[in-house]
Design a protein around this motif. Structure first.
Motif, PDB file in Angstrom:
ATOM      1  N   GLN A 129      28.735 -43.402  51.328  1.00 24.47           N
ATOM      2  CA  GLN A 129      28.711 -44.545  50.326  1.00 24.47           C
ATOM      3  C   GLN A 129      27.818 -45.397  49.991  1.00 24.47           C
ATOM      4  O   GLN A 129      27.478 -45.790  49.011  1.00 24.47           O
ATOM      5  CB  GLN A 129      30.209 -44.998  50.775  1.00 24.47           C
ATOM      6  CG  GLN A 129      31.380 -44.240  50.720  1.00 24.47           C
ATOM      7  CD  GLN A 129      31.787 -43.995  49.204  1.00 24.47           C
ATOM      8  OE1 GLN A 129      32.503 -44.990  48.744  1.00 24.47           O
ATOM      9  NE2 GLN A 129      31.851 -42.719  48.389  1.00 24.47           N
ATOM     10  N   LEU A 130      27.201 -45.735  51.338  1.00 22.86           N
ATOM     11  CA  LEU A 130      26.277 -46.686  51.449  1.00 22.86           C
ATOM     12  C   LEU A 130      24.938 -46.284  50.622  1.00 22.86           C
ATOM     13  O   LEU A 130      24.163 -47.014  49.922  1.00 22.86           O
ATOM     14  CB  LEU A 130      25.867 -47.014  52.843  1.00 22.86           C
ATOM     15  CG  LEU A 130      25.235 -48.514  52.962  1.00 22.86           C
ATOM     16  CD1 LEU A 130      25.917 -49.472  52.256  1.00 22.86           C
ATOM     17  CD2 LEU A 130      25.090 -48.661  54.352  1.00 22.86           C
ATOM     18  N   SER A 132      24.934 -44.060  48.237  1.00 15.78           N
ATOM     19  CA  SER A 132      25.046 -43.869  46.765  1.00 15.78           C
ATOM     20  C   SER A 132      24.854 -45.541  46.388  1.00 15.78           C
ATOM     21  O   SER A 132      24.251 -45.602  45.166  1.00 15.78           O
ATOM     22  CB  SER A 132      26.580 -43.580  46.553  1.00 15.78           C
ATOM     23  OG  SER A 132      26.666 -42.348  46.899  1.00 15.78           O
ATOM     24  N   HIS A 133      25.207 -46.436  46.893  1.00 21.47           N
ATOM     25  CA  HIS A 133      25.119 -47.800  46.627  1.00 21.47           C
ATOM     26  C   HIS A 133      23.723 -48.249  46.424  1.00 21.47           C
ATOM     27  O   HIS A 133      23.170 -48.785  45.585  1.00 21.47           O
ATOM     28  CB  HIS A 133      25.789 -48.935  47.678  1.00 21.47           C
ATOM     29  CG  HIS A 133      25.335 -50.137  47.482  1.00 21.47           C
ATOM     30  ND1 HIS A 133      25.952 -50.994  46.494  1.00 21.47           N
ATOM     31  CD2 HIS A 133      24.672 -50.951  48.199  1.00 21.47           C
ATOM     32  CE1 HIS A 133      25.256 -52.192  46.290  1.00 21.47           C
ATOM     33  NE2 HIS A 133      24.510 -52.272  47.653  1.00 21.47           N
ATOM     34  N   ARG A 136      22.122 -46.534  43.463  1.00 24.34           N
ATOM     35  CA  ARG A 136      22.382 -47.376  42.292  1.00 24.34           C
ATOM     36  C   ARG A 136      21.724 -48.461  41.992  1.00 24.34           C
ATOM     37  O   ARG A 136      21.264 -48.836  41.038  1.00 24.34           O
ATOM     38  CB  ARG A 136      24.028 -47.545  42.201  1.00 24.34           C
ATOM     39  CG  ARG A 136      24.799 -46.399  42.041  1.00 24.34           C
ATOM     40  CD  ARG A 136      26.334 -46.870  41.647  1.00 24.34           C
ATOM     41  NE  ARG A 136      27.089 -47.575  42.809  1.00 24.34           N
ATOM     42  CZ  ARG A 136      27.536 -46.890  43.672  1.00 24.34           C
ATOM     43  NH1 ARG A 136      27.682 -45.529  43.534  1.00 24.34           N
ATOM     44  NH2 ARG A 136      27.942 -47.469  44.863  1.00 24.34           N
ATOM     45  N   LEU A 137      21.454 -49.166  43.244  1.00 25.03           N
ATOM     46  CA  LEU A 137      20.295 -50.260  43.087  1.00 25.03           C
ATOM     47  C   LEU A 137      19.343 -50.180  42.499  1.00 25.03           C
ATOM     48  O   LEU A 137      18.624 -50.713  41.930  1.00 25.03           O
ATOM     49  CB  LEU A 137      20.384 -50.972  44.404  1.00 25.03           C
ATOM     50  CG  LEU A 137      21.469 -51.709  45.122  1.00 25.03           C
ATOM     51  CD1 LEU A 137      21.450 -52.192  46.877  1.00 25.03           C
ATOM     52  CD2 LEU A 137      22.092 -52.673  44.242  1.00 25.03           C
ATOM     53  N   GLU A 244      20.528 -51.403  55.079  1.00 25.37           N
ATOM     54  CA  GLU A 244      21.615 -51.938  54.637  1.00 25.37           C
ATOM     55  C   GLU A 244      22.864 -51.383  55.614  1.00 25.37           C
ATOM     56  O   GLU A 244      23.814 -51.948  55.848  1.00 25.37           O
ATOM     57  CB  GLU A 244      22.276 -51.080  53.273  1.00 25.37           C
ATOM     58  CG  GLU A 244      21.350 -51.155  52.018  1.00 25.37           C
ATOM     59  CD  GLU A 244      21.713 -52.524  51.431  1.00 25.37           C
ATOM     60  OE1 GLU A 244      22.927 -53.117  51.615  1.00 25.37           O
ATOM     61  OE2 GLU A 244      20.840 -53.388  50.933  1.00 25.37           O
TER      62      GLU A 244
END
Length: 387
Positions: A129-130, A132-133, A136-137, A244
């Motif tokens: 999940q992280l 993917s984040h 996207r950034l 992150e």
């Protein structure tokens, strides 16, 4: 969650250097068996990274990964480097983040051919999940002169074997595409690292930059040009992910009082010292009060800690019976639990430290079971109070 650094491992010196040049304040850390790590911080951040070199192959990677996990109790292990693309849709220089890893050499040889019997490890949900984040950034890649389109991040399976794959027409190449046709990339270390993480309870992410197409062009001039760029892209994404991960860890491990202060700016609260939480009272003003909930404040001590550890054994057994915990993880968890109990009975500062470290490792091992993680949190805190 463990509070150690993020461990980043690579198989090649080129990959090692791509990560190393993004770290600051490096110091050498030598394992007692001679393995050399360099520990520093991601440039411009407080994210601690322990960097190590495994050399080629799943077996070597597994041993060094296990060693790093035991040495550092890391937040996560990231295996970073280059790989070959199995399909043309994945471009040279793109980054592949493994959704799962195949150990594709598992099989059985029959009269009518080789039948696949792979082992598979899925990436931890939280890391996926992280990642993917971060993708996207889209702010992680280094600018490349002459290349307006930056590298893409692709999520999918990675196949890990024991040989260098450099053909699309060999019998093995055809067999791989037949049995693992969802794999985006192929390499030689991910299965070993994934297995080490599974047995040690450490979250593992595999990050690979595409340097070739596994089509006979390895060691060509094109491959030599793309390898450094692919390694740099993988390193850039991995370091961004590491930052992150550490940021998320700091949020989740922030003391409850600090989180309460962040959410509630009022200075006047009532402390429930029986359960270490904040409660509300219908009153105009309350100052300097404590709520005992009809019980004296409970003191934590070695006897209570040992009782809680023994109680946790029952919770492990229940989660195994319910299918929430697999047999391998259950057995490893029991080993760590027995080790923690033995250390807790020592009742010395050194044994207490060992207890805390073992419980943190145990917490990582059961990270996929939120109820077990929650149950361990006060036990780890109690062990820490004895240090």
């Amino acid at each position: 969650m463990p509070n150690g650094p993020v461990v980043i491992l690579t198989a090649l010196n080129l990959e090692f250097q791509s990560v190393r040049q993004r770290l600051a304040d490096l110091q050498v850390h030598r394992h007692e068996r001679g393995t050399r790590f360099e520990v520093g911080t991601a440039r411009g951040t407080s994210c601690r990274v322990a960097l190590g070199l495994t050399n080629k192959g799943n077996h070597s990677a597994a041993v060094i990964a296990e060693r790093a996990i035991q040495e550092f109790s890391p937040v996560a292990v990231l295996f970073v480097g280059v790989a070959g693309a199995l399909w043309d849709a994945t471009g040279l220089g793109d980054v592949v983040m493994a959704s799962h890893v195949y150990a594709y050499h598992g099989g059985t040889s029959e009269d009518d051919g080789l039948k696949a019997r792979p082992r598979v490890w899925e990436a931890p949900h939280g890391i996926s999940q992280l990642a993917s984040h971060v993708a996207r950034l889209n702010d992680w890649a280094d600018p490349t002169p002459g290349h307006e389109d930056g590298p893409q991040v692709r999520f999918g399976a990675i196949a890990a074997g024991e040989i260098v794959q450099n053909s699309r027409i060999s019998a093995e190449a055809k067999w791989i595409r037949q049995h693992y046709n969802d794999a985006l990339a192929i390499e030689m270390e991910a299965a070993g690292v994934a297995q080490a993480g599974h047995l040690s309870g450490a979250p593992v992410a595999i990050v690979r930059g595409i340097s070739d197409r596994a089509d006979g062009t390895k060691n060509s001039s094109e491959d030599r040009n793309w390898q450094p760029r692919a390694a740099a892209n993988a390193a850039a994404f991995a370091l961004r992910l590491a930052v992150e991960l550490v940021g998320e860890q700091e949020e989740t491990t922030m003391p409850q009082d600090d989180r309460t202060r962040s959410a509630d700016r009022f200075d006047r609260r009532v402390s429930n010292i029986a359960h270490n939480s904040t409660v509300g009272i219908m009153a105009g003003s309350v100052t300097g009060s404590s709520v005992h909930m009809n019980a004296a404040p409970k003191a934590s001590g070695p006897t209570d800690l040992i009782a809680e550890l023994n109680g946790f054994r029952d919770q492990l057994r229940w989660h195994l019976a319910e299918g929430a915990l697999d047999e391998d993880s259950y057995q490893e968890a029991l080993t760590d639990l027995d080790s923690a109990l033995q250390s807790a009975e020592g009742r010395t500062p050194e044994s207490s430290k060992r207890t805390v470290m073992t419980l943190r490792r145990l917490r990582g091992l059961v990270a996929e079971c939120p109820e077990l993680v929650s149950a361990l949190a006060p036990v780890v805190a109690a062990a820490g109070d004895l240090v």
